[in-house]
Design a protein around this motif. Structure first.
Motif, mmCIF file in Angstrom:
data_model
loop_
_atom_site.group_PDB
_atom_site.id
_atom_site.type_symbol
_atom_site.label_atom_id
_atom_site.label_comp_id
_atom_site.label_asym_id
_atom_site.label_seq_id
_atom_site.Cartn_x
_atom_site.Cartn_y
_atom_site.Cartn_z
ATOM 1 N N MET A 20 -11.730 0.047 -35.835
ATOM 2 C CA MET A 20 -12.403 -0.232 -34.570
ATOM 3 C C MET A 20 -13.916 -0.320 -34.745
ATOM 4 S SD MET A 20 -12.152 1.775 -30.939
ATOM 5 C CE MET A 20 -10.462 1.208 -30.736
ATOM 6 N N GLU A 24 -16.912 -1.427 -29.701
ATOM 7 C CA GLU A 24 -15.651 -1.321 -28.983
ATOM 8 C C GLU A 24 -15.291 0.142 -28.742
ATOM 9 O OE1 GLU A 24 -13.830 -5.473 -30.811
ATOM 10 O OE2 GLU A 24 -12.714 -3.614 -31.069
ATOM 11 N N GLY A 25 -15.573 0.996 -29.726
ATOM 12 C CA GLY A 25 -15.335 2.421 -29.541
ATOM 13 C C GLY A 25 -16.168 2.995 -28.411
ATOM 14 N N LEU A 28 -14.584 1.934 -25.151
ATOM 15 C CA LEU A 28 -13.400 2.745 -24.861
ATOM 16 C C LEU A 28 -13.805 4.128 -24.357
ATOM 17 C CD1 LEU A 28 -10.291 2.979 -25.026
ATOM 18 C CD2 LEU A 28 -10.593 3.791 -27.378
ATOM 19 N N GLU A 43 -3.011 6.796 -25.323
ATOM 20 C CA GLU A 43 -3.265 5.811 -26.376
ATOM 21 C C GLU A 43 -1.948 5.513 -27.080
ATOM 22 O OE1 GLU A 43 -6.391 5.462 -29.997
ATOM 23 O OE2 GLU A 43 -5.157 7.274 -30.068
ATOM 24 N N LYS A 50 -9.416 7.384 -35.472
ATOM 25 C CA LYS A 50 -10.765 6.923 -35.133
ATOM 26 C C LYS A 50 -10.927 6.720 -33.622
ATOM 27 C CE LYS A 50 -13.003 3.872 -37.728
ATOM 28 N NZ LYS A 50 -14.345 4.461 -38.043
ATOM 29 N N SER A 51 -10.026 5.959 -33.007
ATOM 30 C CA SER A 51 -10.152 5.719 -31.570
ATOM 31 C C SER A 51 -9.883 6.984 -30.767
ATOM 32 C CB SER A 51 -9.210 4.596 -31.128
ATOM 33 O OG SER A 51 -7.887 4.833 -31.563
ATOM 34 N N TYR A 54 -13.098 8.739 -29.965
ATOM 35 C CA TYR A 54 -13.829 8.190 -28.814
ATOM 36 C C TYR A 54 -13.207 8.658 -27.500
ATOM 37 C CZ TYR A 54 -16.388 5.034 -31.940
ATOM 38 O OH TYR A 54 -17.213 4.517 -32.910
ATOM 39 N N ASP A 140 -2.812 -0.244 -28.541
ATOM 40 C CA ASP A 140 -3.349 -0.598 -29.854
ATOM 41 C C ASP A 140 -2.333 -0.223 -30.928
ATOM 42 O OD1 ASP A 140 -5.210 -1.590 -31.678
ATOM 43 O OD2 ASP A 140 -6.236 0.342 -31.879
ATOM 44 N N HIS A 168 -6.429 -3.845 -27.165
ATOM 45 C CA HIS A 168 -7.287 -4.091 -28.321
ATOM 46 C C HIS A 168 -6.802 -5.306 -29.114
ATOM 47 C CE1 HIS A 168 -9.440 -2.426 -32.126
ATOM 48 N NE2 HIS A 168 -10.286 -3.068 -31.342
#
Length: 218
Positions: A20, A24-25, A28, A43, A50-51, A54, A140, A168
């Motif tokens: 990501m 974009e992170g 989000l 999610e 990683k996401s 965030y 995602d 995403h």
């Protein structure tokens, strides 16, 4: 109160395995901060976390709960011989991808274990018993058509009115990327249940415009 990612968690997000981009992170993160006071966020597609950082950063800031669903065996594009394969994520004994230990370590190092809950399983299995209204759903997961469509079918209708659907890797042109997430975005718009909001990079957000959580959305 600033809505930006705190420096300590941004450093963890940058260090985490994943794909990501930072803008974009941040997008989000902002969407999650808006919605988490109204209910939990979900999610679909955890990978190595990683996401989730965030999202978890938003939960730490404003309260609320983030859940993240993944079977942790890797999507099609993560398998051996594919572009995004990472051999370090393969269980040597089983010969299978296993991103769960890396995700757990990522979350622990970021100090977000109390804010993000992992649900380990296929999204289609989890969707069969899911009954909780959601303030935000972030799709995602697997980018094959069947998987992306199943993620929408399984969870989009649990978004509460005014809630947010985030998709995403939305690419309108085939030469830019796979089309399944774009088709999901088209399906959401065509359903009449979602209205497009903002876009940052390949990430698109939509708002649920009516109905109740649990009602069909098309």
């Amino acid at each position: 109160m600033t809505s930006e990612m705190p420096a300590d968690l941004l450093a963890h997000a940058r260090a985490a395995k994943g794909f990501m981009p930072e803008d974009e992170g941040a997008f989000l993160h902002r969407l999650a901060r808006e919605r988490l006071p109204h209910g939990p966020a979900l999610e679909i597609g955890t990978y190595c976390g990683k996401s989730a950082i965030y999202l978890g950063a938003a939960a730490r800031a404003v309260g609320g709960t983030v859940l993240t669903v993944d079977h942790h065996r890797g999507s099609e594009e993560n398998q051996a011989g594919w572009e995004h394969h990472d051999a370090s994520l393969v269980d040597d004994e089983l010969g299978l991808m296993d991103t769960l230990p890396v995700f757990r370590r990522t979350l622990a190092l970021a100090g977000l274990e109390e804010h993000v809950t992992a649900v380990v399983g296929r999204s289609t299995s989890v969707a069969t018993w899911w009954r909780t209204p959601l303030s935000l759903v972030f799709i995602d997961g697997g980018h094959a058509e069947v998987h992306a469509q199943n993620d929408y079918s399984g969870f989009a209708h649990w978004i509460m009115p005014g809630g947010t659907l985030v998709i995403h890797d939305v690419f309108e042109r085939p030469e830019d990327g796979g089309q399944a997430p774009f088709h999901v975005w088209q399906r959401a718009v065509d359903s009449g249940s979602f209205e497009p909001r903002d876009t940052v990079g390949s990430m698109r957000a939509l708002a649920r415009t009516g109905g109740s959580a649990g009602d069909p959305v098309g």
